[in-house]
Design an enzyme around this catalytic site. Sequence first.
Site, PDB file in Angstrom:
ATOM      1  N   VAL A 104       0.864  -1.168   0.000  1.00  0.00           N
ATOM      2  CA  VAL A 104       0.000   0.000   0.000  1.00  0.00           C
ATOM      3  C   VAL A 104       0.901   1.219   0.000  1.00  0.00           C
ATOM      4  O   VAL A 104       1.897   1.276   0.725  1.00  0.00           O
ATOM      5  CB  VAL A 104      -0.919   0.023   1.239  1.00  0.00           C
ATOM      6  CG1 VAL A 104      -1.825   1.251   1.217  1.00  0.00           C
ATOM      7  CG2 VAL A 104      -1.755  -1.253   1.325  1.00  0.00           C
ATOM      8  N   CYS A 105       0.587   2.185  -0.856  1.00  0.00           N
ATOM      9  CA  CYS A 105       1.284   3.468  -0.851  1.00  0.00           C
ATOM     10  C   CYS A 105       2.801   3.262  -1.060  1.00  0.00           C
ATOM     11  O   CYS A 105       3.209   2.493  -1.923  1.00  0.00           O
ATOM     12  CB  CYS A 105       0.955   4.196   0.452  1.00  0.00           C
ATOM     13  SG  CYS A 105       1.306   5.957   0.492  1.00  0.00           S
ATOM     14  N   THR A 106       3.608   3.929  -0.252  1.00  0.00           N
ATOM     15  CA  THR A 106       5.059   3.854  -0.434  1.00  0.00           C
ATOM     16  C   THR A 106       5.666   2.555   0.057  1.00  0.00           C
ATOM     17  O   THR A 106       6.875   2.358  -0.058  1.00  0.00           O
ATOM     18  CB  THR A 106       5.750   5.036   0.266  1.00  0.00           C
ATOM     19  OG1 THR A 106       5.333   5.065   1.642  1.00  0.00           O
ATOM     20  CG2 THR A 106       5.392   6.350  -0.410  1.00  0.00           C
ATOM     21  N   THR A 124       2.081   3.427  -6.637  1.00  0.00           N
ATOM     22  CA  THR A 124       2.312   3.898  -5.272  1.00  0.00           C
ATOM     23  C   THR A 124       1.555   5.212  -5.124  1.00  0.00           C
ATOM     24  O   THR A 124       0.775   5.596  -6.015  1.00  0.00           O
ATOM     25  CB  THR A 124       3.823   4.053  -4.988  1.00  0.00           C
ATOM     26  OG1 THR A 124       4.025   4.363  -3.605  1.00  0.00           O
ATOM     27  CG2 THR A 124       4.459   5.143  -5.841  1.00  0.00           C
ATOM     28  N   GLY A 154      -2.245   2.364  -4.641  1.00  0.00           N
ATOM     29  CA  GLY A 154      -1.866   3.767  -4.523  1.00  0.00           C
ATOM     30  C   GLY A 154      -1.868   4.233  -3.078  1.00  0.00           C
ATOM     31  O   GLY A 154      -1.698   3.443  -2.146  1.00  0.00           O
TER      32      GLY A 154
END
Length: 225
Positions: A104-106, A124, A154
Amino acid sequence: MTDTAPTRIVFLLFPGITQLDFTAPAQALSRMPGARLAGAAATREAIVTDSGFAIVPTHDFAACPQADILCVPGGHGVADALGDAEAVDFVARQAAGAQWVTSVCTGAFLLGRAGLLAGRRATTHWAYTHLLPLVGAEPAPGRVVEDGNIVTSGGVTSGLDFALTLIARLRGDAVAQAIQLAIEYDPAPPFAGGHPDHAPAAVTEGLKARVYDAATARMAAALGG
């Protein structure tokens, strides 16, 4: 698949994790029939999130069982975690035996540091997508991007989309839809501005200047780019 065989879902935890990157997919995945969740960190001491409160891991790295689904959340703490050889090694070892490897994300950059995104399509948080080539990944549009058994999502709230997508793969659309209904995931945000494609340019540029110009520079430095 509609079986309810136990499915071990392991989340990497580290200081500075974005709380919702972890808890949003954990909430949805915990409702999947057969789900068994674990949160692993270097020790079982409380992990301070970016929201200021703490999460207590269920396992340390040494005692953590093998994941069927490995999930690596993101957060501003990722830049420091990239230099944590023990955490990166844990990701690589768990990924080798997992059916699904997700972020998830970074958190995608921790997958990349573990050598898992080379030649893969990935996503990301929108502010960091330009850095994905630093870990050998090909940036791809979308809140959820699948490439083989690698699923990246993202920023922050995208973790719910990833979780429901994966539940549908494992237990069928009807189960995923029931979980979505149970948690009343029916987004109707007050503003159509959750991504730079829709947000006013002044809002995007202001946020980048206040937060993400420095944050992405720090991430790039941690990645050696």
